[in-house]
Design a protein around this motif. Structure first.
Motif, PDB file in Angstrom:
ATOM      1  N   ILE A 121      39.574  45.551  30.882  1.00  0.00           N
ATOM      2  CA  ILE A 121      38.926  44.474  31.899  1.00  0.00           C
ATOM      3  C   ILE A 121      39.448  42.843  31.724  1.00  0.00           C
ATOM      4  CG2 ILE A 121      36.635  44.427  30.060  1.00  0.00           C
ATOM      5  CD1 ILE A 121      37.847  43.311  27.733  1.00  0.00           C
ATOM      6  N   ALA A 122      39.123  41.628  31.823  1.00  0.00           N
ATOM      7  CA  ALA A 122      40.500  40.579  31.725  1.00  0.00           C
ATOM      8  C   ALA A 122      40.482  40.042  30.034  1.00  0.00           C
ATOM      9  CB  ALA A 122      40.259  39.434  32.690  1.00  0.00           C
ATOM     10  N   MET A 123      42.261  39.329  29.799  1.00  0.00           N
ATOM     11  CA  MET A 123      42.094  39.092  28.953  1.00  0.00           C
ATOM     12  C   MET A 123      42.100  37.251  28.650  1.00  0.00           C
ATOM     13  SD  MET A 123      45.368  38.855  26.197  1.00  0.00           S
ATOM     14  CE  MET A 123      46.016  37.789  25.453  1.00  0.00           C
ATOM     15  N   CYS A 149      38.899  42.069  20.776  1.00  0.00           N
ATOM     16  CA  CYS A 149      39.734  43.127  21.991  1.00  0.00           C
ATOM     17  C   CYS A 149      40.771  44.123  21.222  1.00  0.00           C
ATOM     18  CB  CYS A 149      39.968  42.316  22.986  1.00  0.00           C
ATOM     19  SG  CYS A 149      38.713  42.079  23.476  1.00  0.00           S
ATOM     20  N   HIS A 150      41.559  43.511  20.661  1.00  0.00           N
ATOM     21  CA  HIS A 150      42.646  44.686  20.259  1.00  0.00           C
ATOM     22  C   HIS A 150      43.116  44.612  18.715  1.00  0.00           C
ATOM     23  CE1 HIS A 150      45.424  42.835  23.540  1.00  0.00           C
ATOM     24  NE2 HIS A 150      44.648  41.748  23.469  1.00  0.00           N
ATOM     25  N   GLY A 151      41.345  44.992  18.011  1.00  0.00           N
ATOM     26  CA  GLY A 151      41.380  45.326  16.758  1.00  0.00           C
ATOM     27  C   GLY A 151      42.378  44.156  16.214  1.00  0.00           C
ATOM     28  N   GLY A 191      41.021  48.767  27.516  1.00  0.00           N
ATOM     29  CA  GLY A 191      41.744  48.553  27.458  1.00  0.00           C
ATOM     30  C   GLY A 191      43.005  47.359  26.656  1.00  0.00           C
ATOM     31  N   ALA A 192      42.783  47.267  25.675  1.00  0.00           N
ATOM     32  CA  ALA A 192      43.091  45.941  25.331  1.00  0.00           C
ATOM     33  C   ALA A 192      44.744  46.628  24.818  1.00  0.00           C
ATOM     34  CB  ALA A 192      42.360  45.691  24.129  1.00  0.00           C
ATOM     35  N   PRO A 193      46.330  46.454  24.505  1.00  0.00           N
ATOM     36  CA  PRO A 193      47.081  47.741  24.472  1.00  0.00           C
ATOM     37  C   PRO A 193      47.320  47.283  23.007  1.00  0.00           C
ATOM     38  CG  PRO A 193      47.855  45.923  25.677  1.00  0.00           C
ATOM     39  CD  PRO A 193      46.153  45.378  25.463  1.00  0.00           C
ATOM     40  N   ARG A 194      48.046  48.698  22.012  1.00  0.00           N
ATOM     41  CA  ARG A 194      47.970  48.180  20.931  1.00  0.00           C
ATOM     42  C   ARG A 194      49.092  47.464  21.112  1.00  0.00           C
ATOM     43  NH1 ARG A 194      50.144  53.347  17.286  1.00  0.00           N
ATOM     44  NH2 ARG A 194      50.774  52.008  15.366  1.00  0.00           N
ATOM     45  N   TRP A 234      55.623  47.916  24.636  1.00  0.00           N
ATOM     46  CA  TRP A 234      55.026  47.318  25.464  1.00  0.00           C
ATOM     47  C   TRP A 234      54.836  47.414  26.737  1.00  0.00           C
ATOM     48  CZ3 TRP A 234      53.176  42.696  22.207  1.00  0.00           C
ATOM     49  CH2 TRP A 234      53.862  43.335  21.100  1.00  0.00           C
ATOM     50  N   LEU A 235      53.628  46.687  27.643  1.00  0.00           N
ATOM     51  CA  LEU A 235      53.705  46.460  28.367  1.00  0.00           C
ATOM     52  C   LEU A 235      54.564  45.708  29.082  1.00  0.00           C
ATOM     53  CD1 LEU A 235      49.713  46.771  29.274  1.00  0.00           C
ATOM     54  CD2 LEU A 235      51.697  48.563  30.456  1.00  0.00           C
ATOM     55  N   TYR A 236      54.612  44.278  29.036  1.00  0.00           N
ATOM     56  CA  TYR A 236      55.503  43.227  29.393  1.00  0.00           C
ATOM     57  C   TYR A 236      56.346  42.750  28.460  1.00  0.00           C
ATOM     58  CZ  TYR A 236      50.705  43.820  32.025  1.00  0.00           C
ATOM     59  OH  TYR A 236      49.945  43.987  33.030  1.00  0.00           O
ATOM     60  N   SER A 265      58.559  37.086  25.917  1.00  0.00           N
ATOM     61  CA  SER A 265      56.743  37.727  26.845  1.00  0.00           C
ATOM     62  C   SER A 265      55.912  37.446  26.055  1.00  0.00           C
ATOM     63  CB  SER A 265      57.811  39.144  26.832  1.00  0.00           C
ATOM     64  OG  SER A 265      58.972  39.487  27.082  1.00  0.00           O
ATOM     65  N   ILE A 266      56.076  37.877  25.020  1.00  0.00           N
ATOM     66  CA  ILE A 266      54.280  37.375  24.262  1.00  0.00           C
ATOM     67  C   ILE A 266      54.327  36.289  24.528  1.00  0.00           C
ATOM     68  CG2 ILE A 266      53.320  37.306  21.853  1.00  0.00           C
ATOM     69  CD1 ILE A 266      55.178  39.667  20.741  1.00  0.00           C
ATOM     70  N   LEU A 267      54.627  35.602  23.698  1.00  0.00           N
ATOM     71  CA  LEU A 267      54.223  33.987  24.174  1.00  0.00           C
ATOM     72  C   LEU A 267      53.832  33.371  26.351  1.00  0.00           C
ATOM     73  CD1 LEU A 267      56.895  31.267  23.279  1.00  0.00           C
ATOM     74  CD2 LEU A 267      54.347  32.126  22.332  1.00  0.00           C
ATOM     75  N   ALA A 279      47.036  41.498  33.635  1.00  0.00           N
ATOM     76  CA  ALA A 279      45.706  41.969  34.523  1.00  0.00           C
ATOM     77  C   ALA A 279      46.161  42.715  34.861  1.00  0.00           C
ATOM     78  CB  ALA A 279      44.821  40.821  35.492  1.00  0.00           C
ATOM     79  N   GLY A 280      46.934  44.018  34.965  1.00  0.00           N
ATOM     80  CA  GLY A 280      47.533  45.104  35.769  1.00  0.00           C
ATOM     81  C   GLY A 280      46.594  45.758  36.621  1.00  0.00           C
ATOM     82  N   VAL A 281      47.247  45.840  37.518  1.00  0.00           N
ATOM     83  CA  VAL A 281      46.591  46.653  38.320  1.00  0.00           C
ATOM     84  C   VAL A 281      46.783  48.022  39.403  1.00  0.00           C
ATOM     85  CG1 VAL A 281      45.111  46.368  40.815  1.00  0.00           C
ATOM     86  CG2 VAL A 281      45.165  44.042  39.374  1.00  0.00           C
TER      87      VAL A 281
HETATM   88  C1  HEC Z   1      38.796  39.825  26.268  1.00  0.00           C
HETATM   89  C2  HEC Z   1      39.608  40.942  25.454  1.00  0.00           C
HETATM   90  C3  HEC Z   1      40.805  40.832  25.335  1.00  0.00           C
HETATM   91  C4  HEC Z   1      41.335  39.677  24.243  1.00  0.00           C
HETATM   92  C5  HEC Z   1      40.350  38.451  23.118  1.00  0.00           C
HETATM   93  C6  HEC Z   1      42.675  39.178  23.894  1.00  0.00           C
HETATM   94  N1  HEC Z   1      43.379  40.133  24.211  1.00  0.00           N
HETATM   95 FE1  HEC Z   1      45.079  40.492  24.646  1.00  0.00          FE
HETATM   96  N2  HEC Z   1      44.530  41.930  26.602  1.00  0.00           N
HETATM   97  C7  HEC Z   1      43.581  42.203  26.812  1.00  0.00           C
HETATM   98  C8  HEC Z   1      43.649  43.225  27.932  1.00  0.00           C
HETATM   99  C9  HEC Z   1      42.876  43.929  28.761  1.00  0.00           C
HETATM  100  C10 HEC Z   1      45.104  43.738  27.482  1.00  0.00           C
HETATM  101  C11 HEC Z   1      46.106  44.289  28.927  1.00  0.00           C
HETATM  102  C12 HEC Z   1      46.562  43.466  30.099  1.00  0.00           C
HETATM  103  C13 HEC Z   1      47.134  44.726  31.036  1.00  0.00           C
HETATM  104  O1  HEC Z   1      46.862  45.485  30.934  1.00  0.00           O
HETATM  105  O2  HEC Z   1      47.308  44.004  31.810  1.00  0.00           O
HETATM  106  C14 HEC Z   1      46.114  42.413  26.627  1.00  0.00           C
HETATM  107  C15 HEC Z   1      47.058  42.534  26.548  1.00  0.00           C
HETATM  108  C16 HEC Z   1      47.635  41.589  25.812  1.00  0.00           C
HETATM  109  C17 HEC Z   1      49.417  41.146  25.700  1.00  0.00           C
HETATM  110  C18 HEC Z   1      50.280  42.216  26.482  1.00  0.00           C
HETATM  111  C19 HEC Z   1      50.401  43.404  25.758  1.00  0.00           C
HETATM  112  C20 HEC Z   1      52.003  44.490  25.970  1.00  0.00           C
HETATM  113  O3  HEC Z   1      51.781  45.432  25.381  1.00  0.00           O
HETATM  114  O4  HEC Z   1      52.710  43.609  26.650  1.00  0.00           O
HETATM  115  C21 HEC Z   1      49.426  40.372  24.656  1.00  0.00           C
HETATM  116  C22 HEC Z   1      51.062  40.327  23.990  1.00  0.00           C
HETATM  117  C23 HEC Z   1      48.610  40.128  23.778  1.00  0.00           C
HETATM  118  N3  HEC Z   1      46.999  40.857  24.769  1.00  0.00           N
HETATM  119  C24 HEC Z   1      47.904  39.519  22.881  1.00  0.00           C
HETATM  120  C25 HEC Z   1      46.549  38.555  22.576  1.00  0.00           C
HETATM  121  C26 HEC Z   1      46.530  37.904  21.855  1.00  0.00           C
HETATM  122  C27 HEC Z   1      47.045  37.084  20.686  1.00  0.00           C
HETATM  123  C28 HEC Z   1      45.178  37.436  21.598  1.00  0.00           C
HETATM  124  C29 HEC Z   1      44.817  35.976  20.298  1.00  0.00           C
HETATM  125  C30 HEC Z   1      44.782  35.246  20.893  1.00  0.00           C
HETATM  126  C31 HEC Z   1      44.603  38.686  22.599  1.00  0.00           C
HETATM  127  N4  HEC Z   1      45.616  39.250  23.367  1.00  0.00           N
HETATM  128  C32 HEC Z   1      43.231  38.766  23.150  1.00  0.00           C
HETATM  129  C33 HEC Z   1      42.597  41.577  26.366  1.00  0.00           C
HETATM  130  C34 HEC Z   1      42.381  40.762  25.096  1.00  0.00           C
END
Ligand code: HEC
Ligand code: HEC
Length: 289
Positions: free
Chosen positions: A171-173, A221-223, A233-236, A242-244, A250-252, A260-262
């Protein structure tokens, strides 16, 4: 210009009439046999160019219609026929059944390696080790969508966020900063909180504030503890994988603008037998569940 033909007094040969500083050139013609072989070669080349493909003489076909592809066709067909019984078995079996059968497994691993090099290595690396910029390692036990035979098969068949396959994964973040869902200080706080998962936070107060932001915006999404969610598919986020990129910049970027990896879907593009072989191969790379 030669003016008159004269004979060389020592050899008795005719001269060509050329002379340089008094040195005269003897007239020594090519041997006849050499000349005839030379003419024969020219004639042969012309005939060859007409019969066999030679651009621009007779185009890509030549009078005989011979082509390299046509010549190898029967061999390829025989090769395909000899493989067909095994491919039919690999098509009919599930990846788990293939892995349990030594003969099919050996075949699938060898064929899977080649299919992987042809179709997947460009993104995932030649040994499935992954690549920077969102291409996950397939050789570890850190799975976005699961490492069971069924999960791997589903990911390969349908791909990820490709917009082409209705069953594609991922899904899309949300784009928290770009879409104004969080302020820049909040994004900074939650980034510190993520760094804190692996003991790398540099600003304890910010990390503390970030915990609340995380619980409210990200945990769904991320637990709760950043353990990730395979359904989405929300990464740990609480490990070192780290994916990215796991540095703060990078986190910022990941949080502020989302990623959005494809990945393409492969069902319909590759033979189902090949997709099964790839599944067994990827499963065996090191992290199969
Ligand atoms: C709707 C679900 C969803 C929500 C809400 C969400 N994320 Fe994500 N996040 C994802 C998904 C799906 C990916 C993987 C994107 C990809 O693989 O391209 C991701 C990727 C990331 C990554 C990259 C991880 C990596 O391994 O590089 C970070 C960091 C992250 N999220 C942080 C956050 C933070 C902080 C929040 C809250 C402010 C948040 N996310 C909220 C779904 C979500
Ligand atoms: C155009 C690049 C690209 C190609 C080609 C590609 N993939 Fe992927 N693959 C990705 C991306 C990007 C992801 C991660 C998607 C995400 O961020 O959720 C992924 C994810 C996966 C996953 C899920 C990993 C996990 O942790 O759950 C598997 C399995 C996989 N790919 C296998 C393959 C196989 C097998 C092939 C060749 C048939 C292949 N991929 C070809 C880009 C690609």
């Amino acid at each position: 210009m030669p003016t008159k033909v004269e004979k060389d007094s020592i050899t008795g040969r005719e001269t060509t009439g050329h002379q340089w500083d008094g040195l005269k050139e003897l007239n020594t013609p090519l041997p006849k046999w050499w000349l005839y072989v030379f003419y024969a070669c020219i004639a042969f080349a012309i005939v060859w160019a007409i019969i066999y493909p030679s651009i621009p003489m007779t185009g890509a076909r030549g009078l005989s219609g011979w082509t390299a592809r046509g010549a190898i066709g029967p061999e390829l067909e025989a090769e395909r026929q000899s493989r067909e019984p095994m491919l039919a078995k690999l098509r009919a079996a599930t990846p788990a059944q293939i892995a349990a059968d030594p003969a099919m497994r050996a075949y699938a691993l060898a064929g899977g390696r080649i299919a992987f090099a042809n179709n997947c290595a460009g993104c995932h690396g030649s040994g499935g080790q992954g690549a920077a910029g969102g291409f996950p390692s397939l050789a570890d036990d850190d799975w976005l969508y699961g490492g069971s035979f069924e999960a791997i098969h589903g990911t390969i068949a349908h791909g990820v966020r490709n917009g082409a396959d209705a069953d594609a994964r991922g899904i899309a973040m949300p784009r928290f900063l770009a879409d104004g869902l969080l302020t820049a200080p909040q994004v900074n706080d939650v980034a510190e909180h993520l760094l804190g998962f692996t003991g790398r936070a540099t600003d304890a107060a910010a990390a503390e504030r970030g915990a609340a932001v995380f619980a409210e915006n990200c945990a769904s999404c991320h637990g709760e503890k950043g353990e990730g969610n395979r359904e989405m598919g929300a990464p740990r986020l609480n490990d070192q994988v780290w994916l990215y990129g796991g540095d703060k910049a990078s986190i910022l970027r990941s949080v502020g603008y989302a990623r959005a990896g494809v990945m393409p879907d492969w069902a319909g593009k590759l033979d189902p037998a090949i997709i099964n072989m790839l599944t067994v191969y990827v499963h065996a790379l090191g992290g199969g569940e």
